[in-house]
Design a protein around this motif. Sequence first.
Motif, PDB file in Angstrom:
ATOM      1  N   ARG A  95       0.818  -1.220   0.000  1.00  0.00           N
ATOM      2  CA  ARG A  95       0.000   0.000   0.000  1.00  0.00           C
ATOM      3  C   ARG A  95       0.851   1.269   0.000  1.00  0.00           C
ATOM      4  NH1 ARG A  95      -4.149   0.145   4.701  1.00  0.00           N
ATOM      5  NH2 ARG A  95      -3.089  -1.599   5.721  1.00  0.00           N
ATOM      6  N   ALA A  96       2.169   1.129  -0.105  1.00  0.00           N
ATOM      7  CA  ALA A  96       3.082   2.279  -0.039  1.00  0.00           C
ATOM      8  C   ALA A  96       3.671   2.554  -1.417  1.00  0.00           C
ATOM      9  CB  ALA A  96       4.187   2.005   0.968  1.00  0.00           C
ATOM     10  N   PHE A  97       3.606   3.820  -1.854  1.00  0.00           N
ATOM     11  CA  PHE A  97       4.005   4.189  -3.210  1.00  0.00           C
ATOM     12  C   PHE A  97       4.844   5.474  -3.176  1.00  0.00           C
ATOM     13  CE2 PHE A  97      -0.118   2.132  -3.124  1.00  0.00           C
ATOM     14  CZ  PHE A  97       0.037   1.094  -4.031  1.00  0.00           C
ATOM     15  N   THR A  98       5.643   5.653  -4.222  1.00  0.00           N
ATOM     16  CA  THR A  98       6.475   6.854  -4.346  1.00  0.00           C
ATOM     17  C   THR A  98       5.990   7.711  -5.501  1.00  0.00           C
ATOM     18  OG1 THR A  98       8.444   5.739  -3.484  1.00  0.00           O
ATOM     19  CG2 THR A  98       8.795   7.730  -4.776  1.00  0.00           C
ATOM     20  N   VAL A  99       5.748   8.983  -5.236  1.00  0.00           N
ATOM     21  CA  VAL A  99       5.535   9.993  -6.276  1.00  0.00           C
ATOM     22  C   VAL A  99       6.439  11.169  -5.902  1.00  0.00           C
ATOM     23  CG1 VAL A  99       3.921  11.532  -7.446  1.00  0.00           C
ATOM     24  CG2 VAL A  99       3.152   9.276  -6.684  1.00  0.00           C
ATOM     25  N   ARG A 100       7.551  11.297  -6.585  1.00  0.00           N
ATOM     26  CA  ARG A 100       8.514  12.337  -6.218  1.00  0.00           C
ATOM     27  C   ARG A 100       7.940  13.728  -6.503  1.00  0.00           C
ATOM     28  NH1 ARG A 100      11.469   8.260  -8.610  1.00  0.00           N
ATOM     29  NH2 ARG A 100      12.885   7.185  -7.179  1.00  0.00           N
ATOM     30  N   ASN A 101       8.416  14.694  -5.741  1.00  0.00           N
ATOM     31  CA  ASN A 101       7.941  16.069  -5.900  1.00  0.00           C
ATOM     32  C   ASN A 101       8.277  16.596  -7.294  1.00  0.00           C
ATOM     33  OD1 ASN A 101       6.976  16.201  -3.298  1.00  0.00           O
ATOM     34  ND2 ASN A 101       8.825  17.130  -2.465  1.00  0.00           N
ATOM     35  N   PRO A 102       7.374  17.384  -7.864  1.00  0.00           N
ATOM     36  CA  PRO A 102       7.649  18.041  -9.141  1.00  0.00           C
ATOM     37  C   PRO A 102       8.179  19.456  -8.924  1.00  0.00           C
ATOM     38  CG  PRO A 102       5.358  18.337  -8.610  1.00  0.00           C
ATOM     39  CD  PRO A 102       5.978  17.607  -7.435  1.00  0.00           C
ATOM     40  N   GLU A 148      16.593  14.155   4.291  1.00  0.00           N
ATOM     41  CA  GLU A 148      15.528  14.942   3.662  1.00  0.00           C
ATOM     42  C   GLU A 148      14.547  14.002   2.948  1.00  0.00           C
ATOM     43  OE1 GLU A 148      14.691  18.045   3.534  1.00  0.00           O
ATOM     44  OE2 GLU A 148      16.410  19.160   4.294  1.00  0.00           O
ATOM     45  N   PRO A 149      13.253  14.248   3.063  1.00  0.00           N
ATOM     46  CA  PRO A 149      12.296  13.428   2.325  1.00  0.00           C
ATOM     47  C   PRO A 149      12.578  13.440   0.819  1.00  0.00           C
ATOM     48  CG  PRO A 149      11.175  14.725   3.981  1.00  0.00           C
ATOM     49  CD  PRO A 149      12.586  15.216   3.954  1.00  0.00           C
ATOM     50  N   LEU A 150      12.757  14.618   0.245  1.00  0.00           N
ATOM     51  CA  LEU A 150      13.240  14.743  -1.130  1.00  0.00           C
ATOM     52  C   LEU A 150      14.149  15.960  -1.253  1.00  0.00           C
ATOM     53  CD1 LEU A 150      13.043  13.477  -4.044  1.00  0.00           C
ATOM     54  CD2 LEU A 150      11.598  15.440  -4.568  1.00  0.00           C
ATOM     55  N   GLY A 151      13.664  17.106  -0.815  1.00  0.00           N
ATOM     56  CA  GLY A 151      14.468  18.324  -0.890  1.00  0.00           C
ATOM     57  C   GLY A 151      13.986  19.233  -2.000  1.00  0.00           C
ATOM     58  N   LEU A 152      12.840  19.888  -1.751  1.00  0.00           N
ATOM     59  CA  LEU A 152      12.280  20.769  -2.765  1.00  0.00           C
ATOM     60  C   LEU A 152      13.220  21.915  -3.085  1.00  0.00           C
ATOM     61  CD1 LEU A 152       9.751  21.188  -4.510  1.00  0.00           C
ATOM     62  CD2 LEU A 152       8.800  22.592  -2.668  1.00  0.00           C
ATOM     63  N   VAL A 153      13.964  22.399  -2.104  1.00  0.00           N
ATOM     64  CA  VAL A 153      14.890  23.506  -2.341  1.00  0.00           C
ATOM     65  C   VAL A 153      15.973  23.102  -3.333  1.00  0.00           C
ATOM     66  CG1 VAL A 153      16.410  22.945  -0.389  1.00  0.00           C
ATOM     67  CG2 VAL A 153      16.255  25.295  -1.207  1.00  0.00           C
ATOM     68  N   ALA A 154      16.331  21.823  -3.369  1.00  0.00           N
ATOM     69  CA  ALA A 154      17.309  21.352  -4.356  1.00  0.00           C
ATOM     70  C   ALA A 154      16.726  21.442  -5.766  1.00  0.00           C
ATOM     71  CB  ALA A 154      17.725  19.918  -4.044  1.00  0.00           C
ATOM     72  N   LEU A 155      15.471  21.047  -5.925  1.00  0.00           N
ATOM     73  CA  LEU A 155      14.821  21.156  -7.236  1.00  0.00           C
ATOM     74  C   LEU A 155      14.733  22.614  -7.674  1.00  0.00           C
ATOM     75  CD1 LEU A 155      11.825  18.638  -6.947  1.00  0.00           C
ATOM     76  CD2 LEU A 155      14.156  18.215  -7.734  1.00  0.00           C
ATOM     77  N   GLU A 156      14.416  23.491  -6.734  1.00  0.00           N
ATOM     78  CA  GLU A 156      14.294  24.912  -7.058  1.00  0.00           C
ATOM     79  C   GLU A 156      15.635  25.488  -7.508  1.00  0.00           C
ATOM     80  OE1 GLU A 156      10.620  25.670  -3.878  1.00  0.00           O
ATOM     81  OE2 GLU A 156      12.675  26.218  -3.357  1.00  0.00           O
ATOM     82  N   ALA A 157      16.707  25.096  -6.835  1.00  0.00           N
ATOM     83  CA  ALA A 157      18.036  25.574  -7.217  1.00  0.00           C
ATOM     84  C   ALA A 157      18.408  25.089  -8.607  1.00  0.00           C
ATOM     85  CB  ALA A 157      19.067  25.110  -6.189  1.00  0.00           C
ATOM     86  N   HIS A 158      18.180  23.812  -8.880  1.00  0.00           N
ATOM     87  CA  HIS A 158      18.467  23.285 -10.219  1.00  0.00           C
ATOM     88  C   HIS A 158      17.662  24.032 -11.286  1.00  0.00           C
ATOM     89  CE1 HIS A 158      21.034  20.065  -8.955  1.00  0.00           C
ATOM     90  NE2 HIS A 158      20.095  19.409  -8.295  1.00  0.00           N
ATOM     91  N   ALA A 159      16.372  24.207 -11.036  1.00  0.00           N
ATOM     92  CA  ALA A 159      15.515  24.861 -12.019  1.00  0.00           C
ATOM     93  C   ALA A 159      15.955  26.294 -12.280  1.00  0.00           C
ATOM     94  CB  ALA A 159      14.060  24.842 -11.541  1.00  0.00           C
ATOM     95  N   ALA A 160      16.469  26.952 -11.245  1.00  0.00           N
ATOM     96  CA  ALA A 160      16.919  28.338 -11.397  1.00  0.00           C
ATOM     97  C   ALA A 160      18.266  28.440 -12.098  1.00  0.00           C
ATOM     98  CB  ALA A 160      16.992  29.009 -10.027  1.00  0.00           C
TER      99      ALA A 160
END
Length: 357
Positions: free
Chosen positions: A151-158, A263-275
């Motif tokens: 019942r456990a699934f992964t959907v990574r942050n966008p 970190e669960p995923l690290g949204l700030v890392a995604l934001e830095a990459h995108a920037a």
Amino acid sequence: MKIAIVLPAVSLFSVDRPNSMETVIRTLVPAAEPDETIRIFCDAGAADHGDLNVQTVASGAARARDMIAALKAWDPDVIEFHQHIKSASHIARRFPNKTRLLYRHNDVKAPRSWIGRWRYAHRHRPFEGFVFVSDASRQTFLKDYPSLADRAFTVRNPIDAALWRSDVKLRDKLIVFSGRAIPEKGLDLLCQALPDVLNAHPDWRAALFLGDWAKHAEWAGPHVERLTAASDQADVYHDALLTQVRACLQRASIAVVPSVWAEPLGLVALEAHAAGVALISSGRGGLREASGDHALYVEPLTAKTLAQAIDLLIRDDDQRTGMARSGQRFVETHHTPAIRAAELARLRRRLGAMSAS
């Protein structure tokens, strides 16, 4: 398919001051499948929900009762509870004929005793599925609750990369940290590392964006004071707007995510990459899933190794620019809202079909 997204207490779903959970939701919903009608249920108090379908209830003692009434009136097919298991479980039990998901944005704490294990098992029972933002978070959960593996699934942050994108060549000599002012984020290590780096490179500056300052100032204050006393090249901002953080990242050269916890995923890392910023990361928890091969990982993580990593990227223009460019491409193709919303839609349909059978 009608989908109700239920936020935990005190979540206002504000455009200007979102937490990471609300940012993920705000990114996913516009990319939803055409057959999905989504309404977000949250606490009243914010006037800037944007153009999404939002319904509010008053916070306080009657919140759960009012939330249950609001959900019954809207009559969704799927109820997706975010984060807080105790309140979510209480409400979910009132909807036994609906598909119910619990979406976890942080790791679940391990039970300290058999009573705690029993309590959590009872709270988990109403949910057909559990969504985690990384495989790392999912595996942490399953160490304590292996019976819930199916019942456990992964959907990574966008990440909506277009909102953050900036030319990797148009950069200031600027190092950025953005995170809550808590020990887990490695702020103390960064404050120890930066003075020597900045003194060695007088044409560079650092900007620290510290969230939840009032709550954590007693711990964070002395570390920040030592940094600012040792260097006049560091600027510190408390509880800044998301737009301010974004504008700074869009002109920065280096971002640092020195988290000492998983970190669960690290949204700030995604934001830095995108920037388009070169990223230095601890790689803890889901951070490696966020960045792949496109970050400079620091291991072991100490003030000294962190300073060495920052100094390396300052001195190597080609490596810094190459990392920024490859990281930006990575999130624009791998962590898109369309990909993640489609994964979530398939999961909702799958669990709905299972609960209906």
